[in-house]
Write an enzyme that holds these catalytic residues in place. Structure first.
Site, short mmCIF file in Angstrom:
data_model
loop_
_atom_site.label_atom_id
_atom_site.label_comp_id
_atom_site.label_asym_id
_atom_site.label_seq_id
_atom_site.Cartn_x
_atom_site.Cartn_y
_atom_site.Cartn_z
N GLN A 53 1.91 -5.81 -3.16
CA GLN A 53 2.36 -5.90 -1.76
C GLN A 53 3.70 -5.17 -1.57
O GLN A 53 3.98 -4.25 -2.32
CB GLN A 53 2.43 -7.37 -1.29
CG GLN A 53 1.06 -8.03 -1.13
CD GLN A 53 0.50 -8.59 -2.43
OE1 GLN A 53 1.20 -9.24 -3.18
NE2 GLN A 53 -0.77 -8.34 -2.70
N LYS A 112 2.20 2.34 -5.01
CA LYS A 112 2.94 1.85 -6.20
C LYS A 112 2.17 2.11 -7.48
O LYS A 112 2.76 2.39 -8.52
CB LYS A 112 3.18 0.33 -6.10
CG LYS A 112 4.13 -0.09 -5.01
CD LYS A 112 4.26 -1.59 -4.95
CE LYS A 112 3.01 -2.30 -4.51
NZ LYS A 112 2.57 -2.02 -3.13
N ASP A 172 0.82 -1.22 0.00
CA ASP A 172 0.00 0.00 0.00
C ASP A 172 0.85 1.27 0.00
O ASP A 172 0.46 2.29 0.57
CB ASP A 172 -0.95 0.05 1.23
CG ASP A 172 -1.82 -1.18 1.33
OD1 ASP A 172 -2.27 -1.65 0.28
OD2 ASP A 172 -2.04 -1.66 2.45
N GLY A 214 -4.55 -4.29 -4.07
CA GLY A 214 -5.52 -3.25 -4.36
C GLY A 214 -4.77 -2.02 -4.81
O GLY A 214 -4.13 -1.35 -4.01
N HIS A 215 -4.78 -1.75 -6.11
CA HIS A 215 -4.00 -0.64 -6.67
C HIS A 215 -4.94 0.45 -7.17
O HIS A 215 -5.82 0.17 -7.99
CB HIS A 215 -3.11 -1.15 -7.81
CG HIS A 215 -2.04 -2.10 -7.34
ND1 HIS A 215 -1.32 -2.91 -8.18
CD2 HIS A 215 -1.57 -2.34 -6.11
CE1 HIS A 215 -0.45 -3.62 -7.46
NE2 HIS A 215 -0.60 -3.29 -6.22
P1 IMP Z 1 -2.62 -12.63 2.05
O1 IMP Z 1 -1.72 -12.09 1.00
O2 IMP Z 1 -4.08 -12.38 1.77
O3 IMP Z 1 -2.34 -14.05 2.38
O4 IMP Z 1 -2.34 -11.79 3.40
C1 IMP Z 1 -1.11 -11.91 4.11
C2 IMP Z 1 -0.71 -10.55 4.71
O5 IMP Z 1 -0.37 -9.66 3.66
C3 IMP Z 1 -1.81 -9.88 5.51
O6 IMP Z 1 -1.23 -9.16 6.58
C4 IMP Z 1 -2.42 -8.90 4.51
O7 IMP Z 1 -3.04 -7.82 5.15
C5 IMP Z 1 -1.18 -8.48 3.75
N1 IMP Z 1 -1.47 -8.05 2.38
C6 IMP Z 1 -1.78 -8.82 1.32
N2 IMP Z 1 -1.96 -8.08 0.22
C7 IMP Z 1 -1.73 -6.81 0.58
C8 IMP Z 1 -1.73 -5.57 -0.12
O8 IMP Z 1 -1.97 -5.49 -1.34
N3 IMP Z 1 -1.42 -4.46 0.60
C9 IMP Z 1 -1.12 -4.53 1.91
N4 IMP Z 1 -1.11 -5.65 2.62
C10 IMP Z 1 -1.42 -6.79 1.97
#
Ligand code: IMP
Length: 445
Positions: A223, A16, A13, A40-41
């Site tokens: 991420q 990017k 977040d 989420g972009h």
């Molecule tokens: P997962 O990717 O859904 O398995 O989540 C694993 C961890 O990564 C959690 O703490 C999520 O909140 C975090 N996470 C996954 N995708 C994003 C993103 O796009 N932005 C910020 N945090 C993320």
């Protein structure tokens, strides 16, 4: 020609998408290389806000080839919904490509992600529940379903007939959930495959040909560094490799084609989900950083969860520079600091028991809980930066703050974002052709 990787240098977040959008203007090909619908972009173009989860944000420009690479995990239902919504708004899918070897997030992955999370109780990771971990787990266990499998009903049937009964044992016996019907999954997912078929190809070969033809390739990370499976704050990480090295694996290219690695950091720091966050703030500071109620408030684009907020952490910043080999940095959301009287930056950690000071992380593993951040405090600028378009136009205290970050991280800052719109950007140096980090020599014994 320049092939550039954009990576998140914090916990995801970082903004990017805005940086990718700026750079995509001069790119011919934009590639997402890891992650899935957990991302989420957000991009704001001509007052229109677009939110992307799976599709590269480069699709807002017509004529760019946009690739969902082999390192991604793709939920076909989410993909088709996202694509339809974009096409309804007039975007063009004619140059969209999906890797034949990207893994598919299946309904049992979604159910297992939610069930596993709930069963962890106080030790939950805080996943987005988009099935990411279970999909990558099946990939590593060599039980995954790939995009190309969705196109062949016989192959898909064979795989599901073996897989679904096994998943059902876990769903029913471990989590007390209803079993899934392999026949129903076969029909539904084969149908998705038929709708996605026209986009599916060997994207690695496509990228290679583009490189041969001297095209500009932009690798769009999702991420962030500290969520990287190998190099992040394990186990509070995602299941892919958002770091720069992951771009080569996830896109299927050799590292020798990469010209630049650009890191993106907010001027402060946020995190969604559980896990260590040494500079996290609570109370008023956190609320002010979160910007609750504003359109750009710190709320997860995918899950709607409020983000945890805190000060910029230079220790983690230096770590991100090292792990990604960053050439330069883009700092986003500087304007969020406009109304602070004082701004803090963690410049080191102190061992809670030993009292020992660390400028760099002693270990990314379990060391966080034993560390206390040591801050440097800066006077704020109490002035809007959102109309500034050059470094010199920024208030002097904002200039000093940015200079300090660049010095602490030992990396040039090329771009500063002062608002969500495209033009709310200060270009300090050309991020692609301008100065890049030069490794300083250190004394060895
Ligand atoms: P997962 O990717 O859904 O398995 O989540 C694993 C961890 O990564 C959690 O703490 C999520 O909140 C975090 N996470 C996954 N995708 C994003 C993103 O796009 N932005 C910020 N945090 C993320």
């Amino acid at each position: 020609m320049a092939n550039v990787i954009v990576v998140g240098a914090q916990f995801g977040d970082e903004g990017k998408a805005k940086v990718t959008d700026l750079l995509a203007k001069n790119a011919d090909v934009v590639v997402r290389y890891q992650g899935g619908a957990n991302a989420g972009h957000t991009v704001v173009v001509d007052g229109e806000t677009y939110k992307f989860h799976l599709i590269p944000s480069g699709i807002v420009y017509s004529g760019k080839t946009c690739i969902l690479g082999p390192g991604m995990v793709i939920d076909p239902k989410s993909f088709l919904q996202e694509l339809q919504a974009l096409m309804d708004r007039g975007l063009d899918d004619s140059n969209l490509k999906v890797s034949n070897t990207a893994h598919v997030t299946m309904p049992y992955h979604l159910a297992l992600d939610a069930a596993e999370e709930d069963s962890r109780g106080d030790n939950k990771i805080g996943t987005t529940k988009r099935g990411i971990g279970p999909t990558y787990a099946d990939k590593c266990a060599r039980s995954g379903i790939r995009m190309e499998d969705l196109l062949d009903k016989e192959v898909l049937k064979q795989k599901l007939d073996w897989l679904v009964p096994r998943k059902n044992v876990v769903l029913e016996k471990l989590y007390n959930l209803p079993p899934m019907d392999p026949e129903a999954i076969l029909d539904e997912y084969y149908e998705y495959g038929q709708r996605i078929k026209k986009y599916v190809c060997d994207t690695s070969e496509l990228i290679f040909h583009s490189v041969q033809n001297r095209k500009n390739i932009l690798f769009e990370g999702a991420q962030g560094t500290l969520l990287d499976l190998d190099h992040g704050s394990y186990p509070y990480v995602t299941s892919s490799s958002p770091t720069a090295g992951g771009a080569c694996i996830g896109a299927g290219v050799g590292p020798t084609i990469i010209d630049r690695v650009i890191g993106v950091s907010k001027a402060f720091m946020t995190r969604v989900g559980e896990g260590p966050f040494p500079t996290e703030q609570t109370g008023e500071i956190s609320e002010q950083l979160r910007q609750t109620g504003k359109p750009w408030a710190e709320v997860g684009v995918t899950t709607g969860r409020p983000r945890r907020c805190g000060w910029f952490d230079a220790v983690l910043g230096r770590y991100a520079v090292r792990i990604n080999g960053l050439d330069c940095l883009a700092i986003t959301k500087l304007d969020v600091l406009d109304e602070f009287d004082k701004i803090q930056v963690a410049i080191a950690y102190k061992g809670r028991q030993s009292g020992k000071m660390y400028r760099d992380l002693p270990s990314i593993g379990s060391s966080f809980q034993h560390m206390e951040p040591i801050y440097e405090t800066f006077p704020g600028w109490n002035q809007s930066t959102s109309e500034c378009r050059s470094f010199k136009e920024l208030p002097i205290n904002a200039q000093r703050y940015l200079d300090f970050l660049a010095g602490e991280l030992d990396v040039p800052i090329a771009i500063v974002s002062v608002g969500p719109k495209r033009d709310q950007t200060v270009i300090i140096e050309d991020p692609i052709h301008g100065p890049k980090r030069v490794l300083s020599k250190v004394a060895t014994n």
